[in-house]
Design an enzyme around this catalytic site. Structure first.
Site, short mmCIF file in Angstrom:
data_model
loop_
_atom_site.label_atom_id
_atom_site.label_comp_id
_atom_site.label_asym_id
_atom_site.label_seq_id
_atom_site.Cartn_x
_atom_site.Cartn_y
_atom_site.Cartn_z
N ALA A 158 -5.36 -15.46 -6.70
CA ALA A 158 -6.25 -14.83 -7.68
C ALA A 158 -6.32 -15.69 -8.95
O ALA A 158 -5.51 -16.59 -9.16
CB ALA A 158 -5.73 -13.44 -8.01
N LYS A 183 -7.18 -21.23 -0.51
CA LYS A 183 -8.42 -20.83 -1.19
C LYS A 183 -8.01 -20.21 -2.51
O LYS A 183 -7.50 -19.09 -2.57
CB LYS A 183 -9.19 -19.80 -0.35
N GLY A 223 -12.73 -16.58 2.50
CA GLY A 223 -11.56 -15.77 2.79
C GLY A 223 -11.68 -15.10 4.16
O GLY A 223 -10.70 -14.99 4.90
N SER A 240 -6.71 -8.05 -5.51
CA SER A 240 -6.92 -6.61 -5.64
C SER A 240 -6.55 -5.90 -4.34
O SER A 240 -6.53 -6.50 -3.25
CB SER A 240 -8.38 -6.33 -5.96
N GLU A 261 0.17 -9.24 -1.63
CA GLU A 261 0.71 -8.98 -2.97
C GLU A 261 -0.48 -8.52 -3.80
O GLU A 261 -1.26 -9.33 -4.30
CB GLU A 261 1.35 -10.27 -3.50
N CYS A 295 -0.44 -8.82 -12.41
CA CYS A 295 -0.24 -7.69 -11.51
C CYS A 295 1.00 -6.92 -11.95
O CYS A 295 1.17 -5.76 -11.60
CB CYS A 295 -0.17 -8.12 -10.07
N GLU A 395 -5.71 0.45 -11.25
CA GLU A 395 -5.30 -0.73 -12.01
C GLU A 395 -6.54 -1.29 -12.72
O GLU A 395 -7.46 -1.78 -12.06
CB GLU A 395 -4.74 -1.78 -11.04
N ALA A 458 8.88 -11.75 -13.81
CA ALA A 458 9.94 -11.85 -12.80
C ALA A 458 10.32 -13.31 -12.60
O ALA A 458 9.49 -14.21 -12.69
CB ALA A 458 9.44 -11.26 -11.49
C1 UN1 Z 1 0.86 -11.94 -10.66
O1 UN1 Z 1 0.45 -11.36 -11.66
O2 UN1 Z 1 0.14 -12.00 -9.62
O3 UN1 Z 1 6.37 -11.46 -12.82
C2 UN1 Z 1 2.15 -12.66 -10.58
C3 UN1 Z 1 5.42 -12.02 -13.39
C4 UN1 Z 1 5.06 -13.41 -12.95
C5 UN1 Z 1 4.20 -13.40 -11.74
C6 UN1 Z 1 3.03 -12.48 -11.77
N1 UN1 Z 1 6.28 -14.11 -12.66
O4 UN1 Z 1 4.78 -11.49 -14.27
#
Ligand code: UN1
Length: 509
Positions: A158, A183, A223, A240, A261, A295, A395, A458
Site C-alpha cells: 500500500a 506490485k 493485482g 484495505s 495484513e 494501519c 477504519e 512495531a
Molecule cells: C502499516 O501501516 O501497514 O508498526 C505498517 C508500525 C510500522 C508498520 C506499519 N512499523 O506502525
C-alpha cells in the site's frame, strides 16, 4: 528539493514501472505520480502490459531454479549487501518516501531503517531456517521436517508504507530461497522504482540473474493477475480489508497461500493509574503520525471515567502544539494526506460522527493557503463518540481520534474488542493486574497488544499482523518466515525389516 532527491536516486530519467531485474519493459499506458506535499507531478510511470507480465513470470521461474540452489547463508550474504546499500541510500530514500507519500521526514527515515533492520534480521535467519526432528514410533527410523522455498512470492503493498512493507516480505522471501514480484501502490511508483534500483545494483554485482526481484505497476487489474496466477504460490497483500477480501478469496480458490495484513481499528485503553505525561507522546504520535494513515494508527482512546476530563484537556492542549505543513521541514509534525480523496474520506467521517450524535472536541478541516496548495493537508480531529457508531467501526485512513469513556477494565477490554478489525492495541497503566488482564486470553483480541507504549511503531523483530478483518497474516519477525516456505516431513528407514506405522500387519510373500 524534489529534483535533488530524484537525482540522488538517479530517478529523473526512469519512468518505466516494469522491471525484471535490470530489464525494463516500456509501455504507453501511464500512471502519474503527484506529490501530496506540493501537488507537483513528479513522474509519469508506465504500467505493466499483460504480455510483459507473462515474460516476467517466466524469467522469475527460471531465476528461482538458480536462486534456490544457492545455500541459504549465501543468500543471506546478498541480503546483507542490500542492507548496506540501503544504509548508503537512507537519506535520499527517506526523503523520497516523505516527498512522494507525504509522511514526515523522520518517519520516512524510520521506514528506511525498518528495511535495514529486516535485512539484518534476515541475514541471521538465513542460518536458522530450522525444522524439528521427531522420534519415530518405528525402530531404526528417523523423522524430521525441513523447509523448502515456495517459488515466486507476489507482494502487493500500500501507499502508506511504500518501501518498508515490501522489504519485510522481500528480505524474508529471498533468504528462504524465493523470488519476488512486487506490485507497489500506484500512488507511490517512484518509491518502488528506487528500491528496485537499489537491489539491482547488488544482484548485478553478484552476477545474479534477472527475475529474483521484479516490479510491476498498474491498478487493481495487475493485482488480479497475480491473485489468480497459480504460478505464484504465495501472495502477501497489505492494504484495505476490501482489497484483502478480493485477494484472499481469489488466492484461496486456487489453493494458493496468502498473508493478509489489512485494516486496523486500534485502541489505547487509558487507565486511571496511567502516567499521563509519560505516555502522552505515544498517544499523540499514534493518532497523528503519518497523518493517521498507518494501519497501526491509534483510532480510539478508551479512557477511564475518573480521568476522562483530564485526558481531554491534556489532549486539547497537545493538539494546539501540532505543526502541520511540508513534511520535509523537520519543524512540522504532520504532513499531508495522500490525496484529495483521502481528505474527502476524513471530512465524511467527521460529518458522520456529528450525524450519529458525537461531539467534536478538536475540529478537523481541510487547510487552505499558500503552504497547503496541494489541497491534501488537514488539521487533525478529536471526537467524543460511542464505540458502536457505524463510522467508529470503520477504519478511516486519516487523523481522526475517537474518545470513549469506560468505568471497569472488563468493559474497556470489551469495547476495545468490539470492532471488526484486530490489529494493534495498548493499555496505559501502572497496575500489573490491569496489564496482565489486558494481555491474558480474556484481554485484547489483537495481533499486537502493548503496555505503556502506543499502537504504532512495531519493531521488525516481532511477528506483525492481526486477527479478524485484519486478515490473520504475520509478516517480518519471529517465525513469520515459515509462511514463505513449504514444510516437508521426512521419515527415513535404516531398518532391515519393513515396519508399518500404527502397528499395522500387512504380510506378503
Ligand atoms: C502499516 O501501516 O501497514 O508498526 C505498517 C508500525 C510500522 C508498520 C506499519 N512499523 O506502525
Amino acid at each position: 528539493m524534489s529534483i535533488e532527491i530524484l537525482n540522488a536516486l538517479k530517478l529523473e530519467k526512469t519512468n518505466s514501472g516494469t522491471w525484471c531485474g535490470t530489464t525494463l519493459f516500456p509501455s504507453r499506458e501511464r500512471i502519474e505520480s503527484f506529490s501530496p506535499v506540493d501537488g507537483k507531478k513528479i513522474a509519469s510511470v508506465s504500467c505493466t502490459k499483460q504480455t510483459d507480465y507473462e515474460k516476467i513470470i517466466q524469467t522469475a521461474q527460471t531465476a528461482f531454479i538458480h536462486w534456490r540452489a544457492i545455500p541459504a547463508p549465501k543468500r543471506g550474504e546478498i541480503v546483507r549487501q542490500i542492507g548496506d546499500e540501503l544504509r548508503k541510500n537512507k537519506a535520499a530514500l527517506g526523503q523520497l518516501v516523505s516527498y512522494e507519500m507525504g509522511k514526515s521526514l523522520q518517519e520516512g527515515l524510520g521506514e528506511v531503517q525498518e528495511m535495514i533492520d529486516i535485512c539484518d534480521f534476515a541475514v541471521g535467519l538465513s542460518r536458522q531456517l530450522y525444522g524439528l526432528t521427531m522420534h519415530s514410533e518405528r525402530p531404526n527410523h528417523r523423522m524430521y521436517e525441513q523447509w523448502h522455498p515456495l517459488g515466486i512470492v507476489g507482494v502487493i503493498s500500500a501507499f502508506n508504507f511504500p518501501v518498508a512493507v515490501w522489504a519485510w516480505n522481500a528480505a524474508l522471501a529471498w533468504v528462504c530461497g524465493n523470488v519476488v514480484i512486487w506490485k507497489g501502490s500506484e500512488k507511490t511508483p517512484l518509491c518502488s522504482i528506487a528500491c528496485q534500483k537499489i537491489v539491482n545494483k547488488v544482484f548485478a554485482k553478484n552476477k545474479l540473474p534477472d527475475g529474483i526481484s521484479s516490479v510491476i505497476t498498474g491498478d487493481y487489474k495487475v493485482g488480479e493477475w497475480m491473485s489468480n496466477d497459480t504460478r505464484i504460490p504465495l501472495i502477501s497483500a497489505t492494504g484495505s480489508t476490501r482489497m484483502g477480501k478480493a485477494v484472499g478469496v481469489a488466492v484461496a480458490s486456487r489453493f494458493g497461500k496468502s498473508i493478509l495484513e489489512l485494516g486496523g481499528n486500534n485502541a489505547i485503553i487509558i487507565s486511571d493509574t496511567a502516567q499521563l505525561q509519560l505516555v502522552l507522546p505515544a498517544i499523540v504520535f499514534g493518532a497523528v503520525g503519518t497523518a493517521g494513515q498507518r494501519c497501526t494508527t491509534t483510532r480510539r482512546l478508551i479512557i477511564h471515567e475518573k480521568i476522562y476530563d483530564d485526558v481531554k484537556a491534556v489532549l486539547k492542549k497537545a493538539y494546539t502544539q501540532l505543526r502541520i505543513g511540508n513534511p520535509l521541514d523537520q519543524n512540522n509534525h504532520i504532513g499531508p494526506l495522500i490525496d484529495q480523496k483521502a481528505v474527502e474520506a476524513f471530512l465524511y467521517a467527521i460529518r458522520q460522527v456529528k450525524k450519529e450524535g458525537g461531539k467534536i472536541l478538536v475540529p478537523g478541516s481541510r487547510l487552505e493557503g499558500k503552504n497547503y496548495q496541494s489541497g491534501c493537508y488537514v488539521s487533525p480531529c478529536i471526537a467524543e463518540v460511542e464505540n458502536h457508531y457505524e463510522i467508529v467501526q470503520h477504519e478511516t485512513f486519516a487523523p481522526i481520534l475517537y474518545l470513549i469513556k469506560y468505568s471497569t477494565l472488563e468493559e474497556a477490554v470489551a469495547l476495545q474488542n468490539a470492532v471488526p478489525q484486530g490489529l494493534s492495541s495498548s493499555i496505559m497503566t501502572e497496575s500489573l493486574r490491569e496489564a496482565e488482564y489486558f494481555l491474558s486470553n480474556a484481554g485484547s483480541d489483537c495481533g499486537i497488544a502493548n503496555v505503556n507504549i502506543g499502537t504504532s511503531g512495531a519493531e521488525i523483530g516481532g511477528a506483525f499482523g492481526g486477527e479478524k478483518e485484519t486478515g490473520g497474516g504475520r509478516e517480518s519477525g519471529s517465525d513469520a518466515w515459515k509462511a514463505y516456505m513449504r514444510r516437508q516431513t521426512n521419515t527415513i528407514s535404516y531398518s532391515n525389516s519393513l515396519t508399518l506405522a500404527q502397528g499395522i500387519q500387512f504380510d506378503i510373500e
